[in-house]
Enzyme design. Structure first.
Site, PDB file in Angstrom:
ATOM      1  N   GLY A 101      -8.261  -7.285   4.200  1.00 57.79           N
ATOM      2  CA  GLY A 101      -9.126  -7.431   5.365  1.00 57.79           C
ATOM      3  C   GLY A 101      -8.515  -8.151   6.547  1.00 57.79           C
ATOM      4  N   LYS A 156       0.839  -1.211   0.000  1.00 56.59           N
ATOM      5  CA  LYS A 156       0.000   0.000   0.000  1.00 56.59           C
ATOM      6  C   LYS A 156       0.865   1.248   0.000  1.00 56.59           C
ATOM      7  CE  LYS A 156      -3.952  -0.198   2.001  1.00 56.59           C
ATOM      8  NZ  LYS A 156      -5.009  -0.358   2.995  1.00 56.59           N
ATOM      9  N   SER A 164      14.150 -42.966 -10.575  1.00 54.25           N
ATOM     10  CA  SER A 164      12.953 -42.163 -10.313  1.00 54.25           C
ATOM     11  C   SER A 164      12.909 -41.938  -8.807  1.00 54.25           C
ATOM     12  CB  SER A 164      11.698 -42.891 -10.785  1.00 54.25           C
ATOM     13  OG  SER A 164      10.564 -42.100 -10.518  1.00 54.25           O
ATOM     14  N   MET A 196      -5.742  -7.346   8.381  1.00 52.34           N
ATOM     15  CA  MET A 196      -5.181  -6.527   9.460  1.00 52.34           C
ATOM     16  C   MET A 196      -6.067  -5.304   9.686  1.00 52.34           C
ATOM     17  SD  MET A 196      -1.138  -6.997   8.870  1.00 52.34           S
ATOM     18  CE  MET A 196      -1.270  -6.635   7.133  1.00 52.34           C
ATOM     19  N   TYR A 223      12.578 -35.133 -15.967  1.00 49.85           N
ATOM     20  CA  TYR A 223      11.119 -35.007 -15.942  1.00 49.85           C
ATOM     21  C   TYR A 223      10.617 -35.032 -14.498  1.00 49.85           C
ATOM     22  CZ  TYR A 223      10.845 -40.044 -14.992  1.00 49.85           C
ATOM     23  OH  TYR A 223      10.973 -41.288 -14.413  1.00 49.85           O
ATOM     24  N   HIS A 231     -15.820  -8.523   1.372  1.00 47.35           N
ATOM     25  CA  HIS A 231     -14.767  -9.384   1.921  1.00 47.35           C
ATOM     26  C   HIS A 231     -14.888 -10.811   1.381  1.00 47.35           C
ATOM     27  CE1 HIS A 231     -13.294 -12.300   4.939  1.00 47.35           C
ATOM     28  NE2 HIS A 231     -12.253 -11.494   4.962  1.00 47.35           N
ATOM     29  N   CYS A 259       8.729 -38.977  -8.939  1.00 49.27           N
ATOM     30  CA  CYS A 259       7.356 -39.452  -9.107  1.00 49.27           C
ATOM     31  C   CYS A 259       6.528 -39.360  -7.837  1.00 49.27           C
ATOM     32  CB  CYS A 259       7.330 -40.880  -9.641  1.00 49.27           C
ATOM     33  SG  CYS A 259       8.101 -42.056  -8.514  1.00 49.27           S
ATOM     34  N   ARG A 283      -3.441  -1.707  -6.091  1.00 51.65           N
ATOM     35  CA  ARG A 283      -2.612  -2.897  -5.920  1.00 51.65           C
ATOM     36  C   ARG A 283      -2.973  -3.873  -7.029  1.00 51.65           C
ATOM     37  NH1 ARG A 283      -5.525  -4.846  -0.308  1.00 51.65           N
ATOM     38  NH2 ARG A 283      -7.604  -5.159  -1.133  1.00 51.65           N
ATOM     39  N   ARG A 304      -3.688   2.861   8.484  1.00 57.98           N
ATOM     40  CA  ARG A 304      -3.948   1.583   7.808  1.00 57.98           C
ATOM     41  C   ARG A 304      -2.693   0.728   7.764  1.00 57.98           C
ATOM     42  NH1 ARG A 304      -7.296   4.948   4.230  1.00 57.98           N
ATOM     43  NH2 ARG A 304      -9.347   3.982   3.940  1.00 57.98           N
TER      44      ARG A 304
END
Length: 887
Positions: free
Chosen positions: A105, A26, A776, A107, A863, A466, A843, A350, A96
């Site tokens: 929302g 912000k 693998s 904080m 891979y 919100h 894997c 933002r 803020r």
């Protein structure tokens, strides 16, 4: 002495947009907007470094901070021509939060700070409007007592509701100046009564109380939960922004609003937002009043008047600012604005939270518009977001009983049992229940329940409320502002407009794309992965080097994965095939056989079934590599365990129950994960692997001989910890494979390799590579054996480890790159030192998690392999890894 405070105002700013780490998102963007000439009320940002010091020094500030704040407050006073705390011409400010990552929302915020019984008279004199002044004052007392003093906001809300009842009015705006003045006195009395302390009158005390509360809110439960869900480190801290107040609640020529430069649900290039006349910013997002659309583009009959009609000059200025911001930031922006007496002010910009569908469309559109290049577009979509796109939506042909309609706040489909509190949603999810969270409106305290629920339904609130913003960020289906339902928390039910009552536990379905609420469960259809998604994934495949395979055990799963872009199978678990129908009986017959002849007889029954499985998979994966893991689990997994099941099976296979029970008991192990399984089983019973190798090779030879396929089967031997195990089993596999090839008279290239899933295998990978043509990495088991954790039991305590930041995240979800990753890296390096052409893959489920995929790219794997629905996620992460290397 460090600099802790950065000023902005009147076209000049000490900070910049690229200083988010220091100024928070912000603060950095307020500085940037000021520098590019947008109308931003003057203010200053207290840096995130102060937050760090605050927690390091037992919630005390650096010694020089007070003087620095006083100096910058004087600059605001000079610029605005007002004095903080002055009874005649008072300056009011907002306080803020602003972390470097957006946490909407989560904080705390305090508006109208600086008001007391003296300064309110100055505001009346300035504005000529006592109703406005006391409205601002009562809001300040409500907010400050909640945020700073820790009072339950419902206590003051209740007093206000009583006042409205006494006056016979419904809306806050219908209370007059005397009512509001009386409310301020009642509020203050209640604060003293509940907290045993007076509401502070001194503006300086108010200011430092608010600054402390914002820093304190960095560690509130909802902020901690949000950080955990979004992998935001606690050490980042938050900045605090102190800014001169501008008022959207001074009358009908004032307003406040929230807008997105493009539609955050669909990505459509359409200015999307909501505003309220005569209101303050919290009113829009809190869902207290139903907001109005900013433009007429999608105006429907019965909609409230658009800002385009009500405040046309300010709307046109906002349209120009939209274009400036998109051109400057080259991304979709989420903006907050206030209009005071027809003058527009920008309070925030933002990068906007968006759904996966919107993220993909916006990225592709911005490339076509020349705003960004293809690599930037690929970086704009978070890999885990794609999960939203890859799951089914409601079947448009299915019958459905629509009971209510709200705003389509976040797309997708969700079915589940109705619950009315966030805690209930979380508890239900823990035991595997699918639920839909129904609230009048959500607040930041509901974050844990929103995460646990399949979808969210609110009776109040708009598209920028919100619930809507947080649901879109989470990829949760959400229907907001559904005025067709009346929620009764006490009775645990809601009533639809037609009188239908839906109680806790009843199943409903939400359609987040249409806003429909449907009774019961509705069937779904597969997603269409074309258009912008197809285009983006085309760019992804042009960029990435890491191949992506799938873990699949059936032709159907294999086809799904191919449709998602899989380039082969990295793990086919043969044991999954053993559990089906009649084959489980043959497997049990094999286990219960008294001798080799009996086992071979049973295995002969399984052989054609296994071969049929492999034929189906090879056909789907035509021309692509398929790695088949030979039997891995211990034999007891295939046998029944309860007395009733044992007796039932004994009768079925004509074996005495006592004999069967004795066999089950003889196979029992105290720790089967480290017991007689994998290659150890094949050392004892080599005929099992011989049958499987024969089934694989017969399927491959048949397709090569009769259907002209090119197939290179990859035969994987699991749980090797000693090279001699692999040498014995490799020799056996070669013998069987060569026999089959000779029988069919065809040429087939095949590879024999192993799964590296034990630390010893990684440590001796140079020796094991002498007998293996591929590795693998089975990172599920490698994580278990490295940490000494049981994946099946760790769920009871691992969440506490993550919450307390003992572990950065669950090591079964994201690969531990320091410990387990070191073993994988070592295995790669040692293996390739022996055999330079060694094929390397992974894997475990980590193969579909973005940070783990990027790690695999960096250490040079060929891979990754993951479940079918995560294939596009892995493809995108692999492309991002290439782009990140260049930075």
């Amino acid at each position: 002495m460090g600099k802790y405070v950065y000023f902005f105002g009147n076209g000049q700013a000490e900070g910049r947009g690229d200083m988010k780490n220091l100024l928070g998102g912000k603060g950095a963007n307020l500085a940037e907007m000021t520098s590019i000439g947008l109308p931003v009320p003057a203010g200053f940002t207290i840096t995130t470094e102060v937050c760090t010091e605050f927690y390091k020094n037992d919630r005390n500030y650096p010694a020089e901070l007070k003087e620095e704040v006083a100096r910058n407050l004087a600059r605001i006073e000079s610029m605005m021509g007002k004095t903080f705390g002055d009874a005649v011409n008072p300056l009011l400010v907002s306080v803020r939060s602003g972390a470097r990552a957006s946490m909407p929302g989560m904080m705390d915020t305090v508006l109208n700070l600086g008001l007391n019984d003296r300064t309110v008279q100055g505001i009346i004199a300035q504005s000529g409007d006592s109703r406005f002044a006391y409205d601002a004052y009562r809001r300040f007392v409500q907010m400050y007592s909640d945020v700073v003093m820790g009072m339950h906001k419902e206590e003051l809300d209740h007093i206000m509701e009583q006042m409205k009842e006494q006056k016979g009015v419904h809306l806050d705006t219908e209370l007059d100046a005397d009512d509001l003045k009386q409310l301020v006195a009642l509020f203050k009395h209640k604060v003293r009564e509940s907290l045993g302390q007076a509401f502070p009158d001194d503006p300086q005390e108010q200011l430092w109380g608010a600054v402390g509360a914002v820093f304190g809110s960095w560690m509130n439960p909802r902020a901690i939960t949000y950080r955990r869900l979004n992998n935001i480190p606690a050490e980042w801290g938050t900045a605090v922004n102190v800014q001169s107040m501008v008022f959207g609640n001074m009358g009908s020529d004032c307003a406040t609003g929230v807008a997105f430069t493009r539609d955050p649900s669909t990505g459509e290039n359409y200015f999307y937002g909501e505003y309220l006349v005569n209101a303050q910013g919290e009113d829009v997002v809190a869902g207290i009043r139903t907001p109005q659309p900013i433009n007429k583009a999608k105006h429907k009959p019965g909609d409230l008047p658009a800002m385009e009609d009500v405040l046309p000059d300010c709307y046109q200025q906002l349209v120009q600012i939209r274009a400036i911001l998109e051109k400057h930031y080259k991304d979709m922006q989420d903006i907050e604005f206030t209009i005071e007496k027809h003058k527009l002010y920008m309070l925030q910009t933002r990068n906007g939270k968006r759904t996966a569908q919107a993220a993909v469309k916006i990225a592709v559109d911005m490339v076509q518009e020349g705003l960004i290049d293809k690599e930037t577009a690929v970086m704009r979509v978070a890999p885990e977001q794609l999960d939203q796109l890859l799951h089914p939506s409601l079947d448009p042909k299915a019958p459905k009983q629509v009971i209510a309609k709200g705003l389509p706040a976040s797309p997708g489909a969700a079915s589940g049992q109705v619950v009315f509190s966030a805690d209930e949603a979380e508890e239900a999810a823990k035991i595997g229940l699918k639920v839909v969270l129904v609230r009048v409106e959500t607040s930041p305290e509901d974050i844990h329940g929103m995460h646990a629920a399949q979808g969210i339904l609110t009776a109040r609130g708009g598209m920028t409320s919100h619930a809507a913003v947080v649901a879109r960020g989470m990829g949760k289906c959400c229907v907001a502002g559904c005025g067709d339902i009346k929620v009764d928390y006490k009775a645990q039910q809601f009533t639809a407009r037609n009188g239908l009552v839906v109680s806790k536990g009843d199943v409903i379905t939400l359609d987040g794309s249409s806003g429909e609420v449907i009774l019961g469960q509705v069937p779904t259809v597969k997603p269409e992965l074309t258009g912008a998604f197809g285009q983006l994934m085309g760019w992804v495949d042009d960029i990435r080097r890491l191949r992506v395979r799938t873990n699949a055990d059936t032709p159907n799963d294999s086809q799904v994965a191919r449709d998602f872009g899989a380039e082969g199978i990295g793990l086919c678990r043969t044991e999954h095939m053993f559990f089906e129908g009649e084959r489980i009986m043959a497997v049990r017959e094999m286990i219960l056989a008294a001798d080799l002849e009996g086992r071979q007889k049973a295995l002969a029954k399984i052989l054609p079934m296994q071969k049929g499985d492999f034929l189906g998979i090879f056909r789907v994966m035509k021309g692509l590599p398929v790695t088949i893991r030979l039997l891995d689990p211990p034999l007891h997994e295939f046998l029944p365990h309860t007395e009733a099941e044992i007796e039932e099976l004994a009768a079925e296979i004509h074996v005495p129950a006592a004999t069967l029970k004795a066999k089950v008991e003889s196979l029992h192990e105290f720790n089967p994960m480290l017991g007689h399984r994998g290659c150890r089983l094949a050392i004892t019973f080599p005929e099992i692997y011989d049958m499987q190798v024969r089934a694989i090779m017969e399927a491959a030879c048949e397709l090569i001989k009769h259907e002209g396929y090119e197939i290179i089967p990859e035969i994987m031997i699991p749980l090797v910890g000693e090279v001699k195990e692999l040498a014995v089993l490799r020799k056996s596999a070669i013998r069987v494979a060569d026999e089959v090839i000779a029988e069919y008279g065809v040429k087939v290239k095949y590879l024999i390799g192993t799964m590296i899933e034990l630390p010893r295998a990684a440590l001796t990978a140079d020796e094991i590579a002498k007998e293996a043509e591929f590795f693998s990495f089975g990172t599920n088991d490698l994580t278990q054996t490295t940490y000494g954790l049981s994946r099946d039991d760790a769920g009871k305590f691992l969440p506490h480890y993550v919450e307390q930041e003992l572990y950065p995240n669950d090591p079964f979800v994201a690969l531990d790159q320091v410990g387990v990753g070191m073993l994988v890296r070592m295995g790669c390096e040692k293996g390739r030192a022996t055999r330079p052409d060694l094929k390397l893959g992974i894997c475990g489920e980590h193969g579909g998690e973005a940070s783990s995929v990027k790690f695999c790219h960096r250490i040079g794997l060929d891979y990754v392999s993951c479940s079918p629905y995560r294939v596009p996620i892995a493809r995108l992460a692999a492309a991002q890894a290439v782009i990140e290397e260049k930075k």
